[in-house]
Design a protein around this motif. Structure first.
Motif, PDB file in Angstrom:
ATOM      1  N   THR A   1       0.824  -1.211   0.000  1.00  0.00           N
ATOM      2  CA  THR A   1       0.000   0.000   0.000  1.00  0.00           C
ATOM      3  C   THR A   1       0.857   1.259   0.000  1.00  0.00           C
ATOM      4  OG1 THR A   1      -0.182  -0.194   2.398  1.00  0.00           O
ATOM      5  CG2 THR A   1      -2.025  -1.014   1.108  1.00  0.00           C
TER       6      THR A   1
ATOM      7  N   TYR B   1      -0.665   1.313  -6.129  1.00  0.00           N
ATOM      8  CA  TYR B   1      -2.124   1.303  -6.149  1.00  0.00           C
ATOM      9  C   TYR B   1      -2.618   0.005  -6.753  1.00  0.00           C
ATOM     10  CZ  TYR B   1      -1.580   6.314  -5.441  1.00  0.00           C
ATOM     11  OH  TYR B   1      -1.241   7.539  -4.945  1.00  0.00           O
TER      12      TYR B   1
ATOM     13  N   TYR C   1      -6.708   1.217   2.446  1.00  0.00           N
ATOM     14  CA  TYR C   1      -6.138   2.518   2.092  1.00  0.00           C
ATOM     15  C   TYR C   1      -6.740   3.632   2.959  1.00  0.00           C
ATOM     16  CZ  TYR C   1      -3.556   0.741  -1.910  1.00  0.00           C
ATOM     17  OH  TYR C   1      -2.644   0.063  -2.691  1.00  0.00           O
TER      18      TYR C   1
ATOM     19  N   ARG D   1      -5.330   3.683   6.431  1.00  0.00           N
ATOM     20  CA  ARG D   1      -3.990   4.267   6.454  1.00  0.00           C
ATOM     21  C   ARG D   1      -4.072   5.789   6.332  1.00  0.00           C
ATOM     22  NH1 ARG D   1      -3.276  -0.771   5.493  1.00  0.00           N
ATOM     23  NH2 ARG D   1      -1.261  -1.764   5.868  1.00  0.00           N
TER      24      ARG D   1
END
Ligand code: UDP
Ligand code: MG
Length: 316
Positions: A221, A225, A287, A290
């Protein structure tokens, strides 16, 4: 006095390895004839390593302890090491002596030739299960394939970096970090040096399969992508199949040909798509989670105890 080498060793419950680690690093670094420091980052050890680190620091002022308030993980411990390092060259080494300190001199030789990142490549690894070796080999190759940065394969965090590189890395405050990827990302003149990775001196690995998976996830990550693109790909494939299927179904109905009978076909199609959608949601979630962590902007680590002079090179 200007310090030439900063050696950083992250320590998480390595009590039995500490004396030997110190002794071997001291022998090797003294033989280099240049000033050095050893930064021992205690990553929330619970086995008494902390006291042993403090004792070492009392005996030898070149040992500088950075004591975390709790366990923050290997990658963060390395980062703290960067932050406190003062040397012209900074070396990261594992505390379990899997990375032989003697190799530091080989790395230093390349550095003197003008390379700014000298990473140690594991030509052989001893004393590890086939499962660990297999998953590690897969890990390096998958990461190499799908990330946007070419992260050298079979290379861990054992490496020497020039002060210039470390100063750049220190500015990269991302929370979920993959130091070997970051050090590839910055560029500069890089080269690998092969070495034989030894077996752990004592104790067990602090990287169970779960943590390895997490590291892999962070690596992917942080540098690509790809998982998101996979979701897009599956979306296009299913939409494509559906568009092709519409005229076929209409034709069959008009022609009076018995269509796919029963609900099984429908059920499978719905379950398949449901699965793909949930997986895509999960990927998005990784994602977003994060992003959320970054948005909170908490400090990367908390020190209970650390040397005073952070980031500055004493004297000249
Ligand atoms: N380590 C750490 N924090 C952790 C886990 C590991 O500082 O949460 C340190 C550990 O003490 C060692 C290095 O990271 O110095 C590498 O860990 P380990 O040898 O267990 O990993 P392996 O070599 O088995 O992949
Ligand atoms: Mg190890």
């Amino acid at each position: 006095m200007k310090i030439t080498y900063s050696i950083i060793a992250p320590i998480y419950n390595e009590l039995d390895n500490l004396p030997e680690l110190y002794r071997r690093i001291k022998d090797v670094m003294d033989s280099s004839g240049e000033p050095w420091e050893l930064i021992l980052v205690d990553d929330g050890s619970t086995d008494g390593s902390t006291d042993r680190i403090r004792e070492l620091a009392k005996q030898d002022e070149r040992v500088r302890p950075v004591i975390f308030a709790r366990n923050f993980g290997h990658q963060i411990a390395i980062t703290a090491g960067w932050d406190y390092s003062r040397g012209e060259a900074v070396v990261i080494i594992d505390a379990d002596l899997q990375d032989p300190p003697e190799v530091i001199l080989d790395l230093a030789k390349k550095w003197k030739e003008g390379y700014e990142v000298v990473y140690a490549v594991r030509a052989e690894r001893e004393g590890e299960t086939w499962f660990k070796k297999f998953t590690a080999a897969m890990f390096y190759r998958i990461i190499y394939r799908i990330t946007d940065v070419k992260i050298p394969v079979d290379t861990g965090d054992f490496r020497l970096m020039d002060r210039k590189v470390v100063d750049v890395l220190k500015q990269m405050r991302e929370r979920h970090r993959f130091p070997r990827g970051m050090s590839a990302w910055v560029g500069f003149k890089q080269i690998g040096v092969e070495y034989k990775r030894a077996a752990r001196l004592s104790g067990v690995t602090k990287y169970p399969f779960r943590k390895m998976l997490l590291l892999a996830l962070n690596a992917i990550t942080s540098f690509s992508y790809f998982p998101l693109q996979v979701a897009t790909f599956f979306g296009f494939v299913s939409a494509g199949i559906a568009i092709l299927a519409i005229p076929v179904v209409v034709y069959l109905r008009m022609a009076g040909i018995p269509q796919f009978t029963g609900q099984a076909t429908t059920l499978i199609a719905v379950l398949f798509l449901g699965g793909v959608q949930l997986i895509s949601l999960g990927i998005l979630g990784e994602y977003i989670g994060r992003l959320y962590d970054e948005a909170k902007g908490r400090p990367l680590y908390i020190v209970r105890d650390a040397p005073e002079s952070k980031n500055e090179n004493e004297g000249g």
